[in-house]
Write an enzyme that holds these catalytic residues in place. Structure first.
Site, short mmCIF file in Angstrom:
data_model
loop_
_atom_site.label_atom_id
_atom_site.label_comp_id
_atom_site.label_asym_id
_atom_site.label_seq_id
_atom_site.Cartn_x
_atom_site.Cartn_y
_atom_site.Cartn_z
N GLY A 95 -0.08 0.74 -7.85
CA GLY A 95 -1.32 0.05 -7.47
C GLY A 95 -2.19 0.90 -6.57
O GLY A 95 -3.42 0.93 -6.70
N ASP A 316 4.66 -4.99 2.87
CA ASP A 316 5.62 -4.51 1.86
C ASP A 316 7.07 -4.79 2.24
O ASP A 316 7.98 -4.53 1.45
CB ASP A 316 5.44 -3.00 1.65
#
Ligand code: S3P
Length: 438
Positions: A95, A316
């Site tokens: 991404g 994350d």
């Protein structure tokens, strides 16, 4: 399909050197390629994601030597030196590569196309294409606002002053890179602090970045000057070991030279608030980024309500943190984290399903999760599906340290996107992990 079979129990001890930071590795290639002069990178992450960025720049005419043991030499082509790629740029699962490249390519005098794997092709891209369109960029997405992205040249990008609706370092960085090709100062404001590696590295490369609290501006037309980049160990990869050593009995693990950029240390704050025993020693600078050695020992964890301000700083690390919560006393509540639903997988739904397999009660919320920690009681064993999400695979591998029976984690090949060699390093520290086909 690659899987991990992990024996229950055991502990983590010794020293684990986790690979280089993924976010910084992507940015080193991008800025090194656009700079005037040669950039030497050390500690580069040789994972599939950052290697996809490297390949994309090679196919735009940038000569890059390496990687060899994390070392690269990038022959910068200068701000206007990229060449049209002869085929679509395939960034796989990455991404960061797709969103940052989209901004950078919007300002080029040639057409290009960005494609990705099935997971990346489901992720939202309008968050970058809409503000880029306001800058005058010509980008076409698929109907759902997803990849592939077709980027056509325009005569000149216009600068904008953009208030991001979501706290996203990828969107911010995309617009700053496009801003290098705009006709004036491009400014981006963020609703909450996000990782600032792009700003730091742009400044190192001589770009006059202006930063005021949660707003950052770059001057259009800036040229970059090559500078060496030392990539710290990735705190997002260290997170699995921080959690593993916290939940295992008798653990004592040191993780050297981990990046502790203040915009990335949410995982340390959250784990410490849960009662983790983590010592941060030998703080020093690694180029533009602060690093330290982290020593983590077993601790009795407590469920907490995760403070909203920590969410973007640990975005994350939630798969690993949910495993910590599953082993804690009491309840852990996370809200304000709807972004987790559009990562490499829907990390709320996929983690809740995996935790349920291990006998952990987890309630899925629209923007978060409520986890009932099992305290002193062990987790169950069983089979969990990572849905091809690297961080989910590694989080459940660590869960085995507190399980009563083996855990099988399916669909683990994408661990290579961010942490090649994870299983071998984990085995070296004491985790009973075997790679299997299942
Ligand atoms: C990243 C930003 C974050 C993070 C991703 C890497 C970056 O994404 O989740 O893994 O390198 O800028 P968002 O910007 O979507 O929050």
């Amino acid at each position: 399909m690659r899987a991990y079979r992990i024996a229950p129990g055991g502990t983590l001890r010794g020293e684990v050197r986790v690979p280089g930071d993924k976010s910084i590795s992507h940015r080193a290639i991008m800025l090194g390629a656009l700079a005037d002069g040669d950039t030497t990178v050390t500690g580069f992450l040789e994972g599939a994601d950052s290697l996809a960025t490297l390949a994309a720049f090679r196919s735009m005419g940038v000569a890059i030597e390496g990687p060899e043991a994390g070392r690269l030499r990038i022959r910068g082509v200068g701000r206007d030196g990229l060449r049209a790629p002869s085929a679509p740029l395939d960034v796989g699962n990455a991404g960061t590569a797709m969103r940052l490249l989209c901004g950078l390519l919007a300002g080029q005098p040639f057409a290009s196309k960005l494609v990705g794997d099935a997971s990346l092709s489901r992720r939202p891209m309008r968050r970058v294409t809409e503000p880029l369109a306001r800058m005058g960029a010509d980008i076409e997405t698929a109907e759902a606002g997803t990849a592939p992205l077709t980027i056509r040249p325009v005569s000149q990008l216009e600068s904008i002053d953009y208030a991001m609706p979501v706290a996203s370092a990828q969107v911010k960085s995309c617009l700053l890179l496009a801003g290098l090709y705009a006709d004036g100062d491009t400014c981006v404001s963020e609703p909450a602090v996000t990782r600032d590696h792009t700003e730091r590295m742009l400044a190192t490369f001589g770009c006059r970045v202006r930063r005021e609290r949660q707003r950052v501006c770059v001057p259009g037309g800036a040229r970059l000057t090559a500078a060496p980049v030392e990539v710290p160990a990735d705190i997002s990869s260290a997170a699995f070991f921080l959690v593993g050593a916290s939940i295992a009995d008798g653990a004592d693990l040191t993780l050297p030279a981990v990046g502790i950029n203040p915009t990335r240390v949410g995982v340390l704050h959250i784990l410490k608030a849960m009662g983790a025993d983590i010592a941060v020693a030998n703080r020093r600078q690694c180029g533009a980024e602060p690093v330290a050695d982290l020593r983590v020992r077993s601790a009795r964890l407590q469920g907490i309500e995760i403070p909203a301000a920590q969410v973007p700083l640990a975005i994350d690390e939630f798969p690993a943190l949910f495993v910590a919560a599953a082993c804690a006393d009491g309840e852990t509540l996370l809200t304000g984290a709807e972004e987790l639903r559009v990562k490499e997988s829907d990390r709320i739904a996929v983690m809740a399903a995996g935790l349920a397999q291990l006998g952990v009660a987890a309630e899925v919320l629209r923007d978060g999760i409520r986890i009932q920690g099992r305290g002193a009681a062990p987790l169950g064993g069983g089979s969990v599906d990572s849905h091809g999400d690297h961080r989910i695979a590694m989080a459940f591998a660590m869960a085995a340290l507190r399980a009563s029976a083996p855990i099988l984690v399916r669909d683990c090949a994408n661990v290579d996107t961010s942490f090649p060699g994870f299983a071998a390093l984990a085995v070296g520290a004491g985790l009973g992990i075997d790679e299997a086909v299942a």
